[in-house]
Design a protein around this motif. Structure first.
Motif, PDB file in Angstrom:
ATOM      1  N   ILE A 191       0.853  -1.197   0.000  1.00 29.59           N
ATOM      2  CA  ILE A 191       0.000   0.000   0.000  1.00 29.59           C
ATOM      3  C   ILE A 191       0.889   1.247   0.000  1.00 29.59           C
ATOM      4  N   PRO A 192       0.741   2.120  -1.002  1.00 37.61           N
ATOM      5  CA  PRO A 192       1.536   3.365  -0.994  1.00 37.61           C
ATOM      6  C   PRO A 192       1.177   4.202   0.241  1.00 37.61           C
ATOM      7  N   GLY A 193       2.189   4.644   0.971  1.00 39.66           N
ATOM      8  CA  GLY A 193       1.937   5.418   2.181  1.00 39.66           C
ATOM      9  C   GLY A 193       1.944   4.587   3.453  1.00 39.66           C
ATOM     10  N   TYR A 194       2.098   3.272   3.321  1.00 34.66           N
ATOM     11  CA  TYR A 194       2.262   2.420   4.516  1.00 34.66           C
ATOM     12  C   TYR A 194       3.663   2.645   5.072  1.00 34.66           C
ATOM     13  N   PHE A 243       0.581   5.011   8.818  1.00 33.06           N
ATOM     14  CA  PHE A 243       0.314   5.340   7.419  1.00 33.06           C
ATOM     15  C   PHE A 243       0.532   6.833   7.198  1.00 33.06           C
ATOM     16  N   ALA A 273      -4.128   6.282   2.263  1.00 28.67           N
ATOM     17  CA  ALA A 273      -3.448   4.993   2.430  1.00 28.67           C
ATOM     18  C   ALA A 273      -4.280   4.057   3.308  1.00 28.67           C
ATOM     19  N   GLU A 305      -7.303   2.826   1.335  1.00 25.74           N
ATOM     20  CA  GLU A 305      -6.935   1.799   0.352  1.00 25.74           C
ATOM     21  C   GLU A 305      -6.744   0.445   1.044  1.00 25.74           C
ATOM     22  N   TRP A 306      -6.084   0.456   2.193  1.00 21.23           N
ATOM     23  CA  TRP A 306      -5.863  -0.790   2.920  1.00 21.23           C
ATOM     24  C   TRP A 306      -7.183  -1.364   3.472  1.00 21.23           C
TER      25      TRP A 306
END
Lengths: 115, 115
Positions: free
Chosen positions: B46-49, B68, B73, B76-77
Motif C-alpha cells: 500500500i503506498p503510504g504504509y 500510514f 493509504a 486503500e488498505w
C-alpha cells in the motif's frame, strides 16, 4: 454478514487523543513493577483521562495506549512531578528504546461477539 | 540527566496516521496465523504504509499499531479485497472483541539507549 458484525461498539466518542507508547525493556526491572502500578493509579486523577490498554509480548515489545479527552489532559499528565521522575528513571534504567506518538482520534469503532 | 536522554529519535516525521487495533481472540485460531502473515505482506504494497508495531500478552490483549502517511493509504488498505475477506472471517471466527482507533499523529519522539 453474521449478526454480531451488525453490533459495533464505540471505544470512546471522538474527538479524543490516543497516546501510543511502544517500548523494549532492559534486563533491569528493579522498581519497575511498583512504579508502573503507581503510575496507573496516579493517571486516574487526571481530569480528561479516559482509560488505557496494554499488551506485552514476553521478552519483546510492549505497547501501552492511553486515551485522553484533550491535549490539556495529556500535558497535565506529562508534567506531573511523580510521572516526570518515573520517566527519567525509565530512561536511565528500564528502557532500551521507546517511541511515543500523540495522536488525535478521528474515527473509532468496536466489535463485540454476540453471546 | 544521563547522556542517552539527550539523543531522542523520531519514529516518523508528522503528520502521519496511527491505526490502533486492540483485540481479544476466541479459542478458534484455525487459519489465523497464516492470514495474519499474509496481511503483513500485503499491507507493504500500500503506498503510504510506513510500518507496524505489535504486542500480545499471552491469553490476553493484543495491540497492533499500523502507521500510514495519510487517510488515503488507510482507505486503500481498509478496502483491499483480501483484507476485507480477512476482516469478515475475523469477526466470524477469531475475535471475541476489538476496537479500532484511527488517529492523526501530531507529535512523536523516540529514545534509544546509548551503546
Amino acid at each position: 454478514m453474521s449478526d454480531h458484525s451488525l453490533a459495533p461498539v464505540t471505544a470512546h466518542a471522538p474527538p479524543y487523543y490516543a497516546v501510543v507508547f511502544t517500548s523494549v525493556r532492559t534486563a533491569d526491572d528493579v522498581g519497575y513493577g511498583e512504579t508502573a502500578e503507581r503510575m496507573e493509579e496516579l493517571v486516574k486523577d487526571i481530569p480528561g483521562y479516559l482509560g488505557m490498554d496494554h499488551a506485552r509480548t514476553p521478552g519483546g515489545l510492549a505497547i501501552t495506549v492511553g486515551y485522553f479527552r484533550d491535549e490539556d489532559a495529556i500535558k497535565e499528565w506529562s508534567a506531573h512531578a511523580e510521572h516526570r521522575a518515573a520517566q527519567k528513571r525509565g530512561r536511565a534504567e528500564w528502557y532500551e528504546r521507546y517511541t511515543l506518538h500523540i495522536a488525535k482520534v478521528e474515527h473509532s469503532h468496536g466489535f463485540e461477539r454476540a453471546r
